[in-house]
Scaffold this active site. Sequence first.
Site, PDB file in Angstrom:
ATOM      1  N   GLU A 105       0.843  -1.197   0.000  1.00 13.13           N
ATOM      2  CA  GLU A 105       0.000   0.000   0.000  1.00 13.13           C
ATOM      3  C   GLU A 105       0.878   1.247   0.000  1.00 13.13           C
ATOM      4  O   GLU A 105       1.926   1.279   0.640  1.00 13.13           O
ATOM      5  CB  GLU A 105      -0.906  -0.016   1.237  1.00 13.13           C
ATOM      6  N   GLU A 109      -3.037  10.443   3.135  1.00  7.05           N
ATOM      7  CA  GLU A 109      -4.244  10.701   3.922  1.00  7.05           C
ATOM      8  C   GLU A 109      -4.201  12.156   4.378  1.00  7.05           C
ATOM      9  O   GLU A 109      -3.180  12.617   4.893  1.00  7.05           O
ATOM     10  CB  GLU A 109      -4.346   9.763   5.132  1.00  7.05           C
ATOM     11  N   ASN A 132       3.590   1.087   9.435  1.00  5.94           N
ATOM     12  CA  ASN A 132       4.352   1.774  10.486  1.00  5.94           C
ATOM     13  C   ASN A 132       5.507   2.594   9.922  1.00  5.94           C
ATOM     14  O   ASN A 132       6.555   2.721  10.545  1.00  5.94           O
ATOM     15  CB  ASN A 132       4.885   0.770  11.518  1.00  5.94           C
ATOM     16  N   TRP A 199      -9.042   9.780  16.256  1.00  3.89           N
ATOM     17  CA  TRP A 199      -7.593   9.951  16.189  1.00  3.89           C
ATOM     18  C   TRP A 199      -7.110  11.058  15.251  1.00  3.89           C
ATOM     19  O   TRP A 199      -5.985  11.559  15.405  1.00  3.89           O
ATOM     20  CB  TRP A 199      -6.911   8.654  15.743  1.00  3.89           C
ATOM     21  N   ARG A 271       9.227   5.254  19.956  1.00  5.51           N
ATOM     22  CA  ARG A 271       8.378   4.244  19.325  1.00  5.51           C
ATOM     23  C   ARG A 271       9.155   2.970  19.027  1.00  5.51           C
ATOM     24  O   ARG A 271       8.593   1.874  19.044  1.00  5.51           O
ATOM     25  CB  ARG A 271       7.800   4.821  18.033  1.00  5.51           C
TER      26      ARG A 271
END
EC number: 2.4.1.207
Length: 287
Positions: A105, A109, A132, A199, A271
Amino acid sequence: MAFMSFINGFSTLFLVALLASSMMAAKGGNFYQDFDVTWGDHRAKIFNGGQLLSLSLDKTSGSGFRSKKEYLFGRIDMQLKLVAGNSAGTVTAYYLSSQGPTHDEIDFEFLGNLSGDPYIVHTNVFTQGKGNREQQFYLWFDPTRNFHTYSVVWNPRQIIFLIDNTPIRVFKNAESIGVPFPKNQPMRIYSSLWNADDWATRGGLVKTDWTKAPFTAYYRNFNAKTCSGACTESFGDGAWQSQELDAHSRRRLRWVQKNFMIYNYCTDLKRFPEGLPKECQRRSRFL
């Protein structure tokens, strides 16, 4: 921030003709011919003889469409005019994707915001079902006043995200160090407008104001130079699929990333406490 138009520098990289036996071009595509509305009923509309498409979101449902054909490698351009006014909580997604649990993908967005606050463009790359790899940017213009061109160049060497022909992100093929790269699964083009107020805006703190509904985004001037179905990695000497960014485009990329990038997974040590992803450890500045 004032909008600056840089339409000339990058275009020279992509003018070489595609091989006729394996390539197809859709210039100023017709939405009736090239796309199917997949959900949202009357909230998705095609008009002006197939030259314009709109997606709308209300409290009941959003809407979406997808391309009739699948593509493997190429350049995809679409002009969008995003939801105007208080768009907080809404997401307009425009992306390429294959299917299945190991899908690939390539994502744009657009995260809505309160009136007067800048839109955020959220980018991501999935390979074999793993994403991610987010990078986020403020847009340096108002994307709701006029149409702007959002492009993906995808070839065996790299994926380039562009806005008005200015590169904002490059994801290079790093298979040599064990990072999967999307090169085997044909993808369709998708777009949708949906509610993500859990979110999308300030981490979900700002909710969608349904008194402003319906929210509407517009699309026009779809253009594709792509492989349809199957395509080899050998495109011939000098073909655009093997091109790199020229010096001007590298400067434009650095300008965007210096001034408008607000998140980069490749610098997020919290992260990834056990180490950044492999592709982030390369010395390239343009991941």
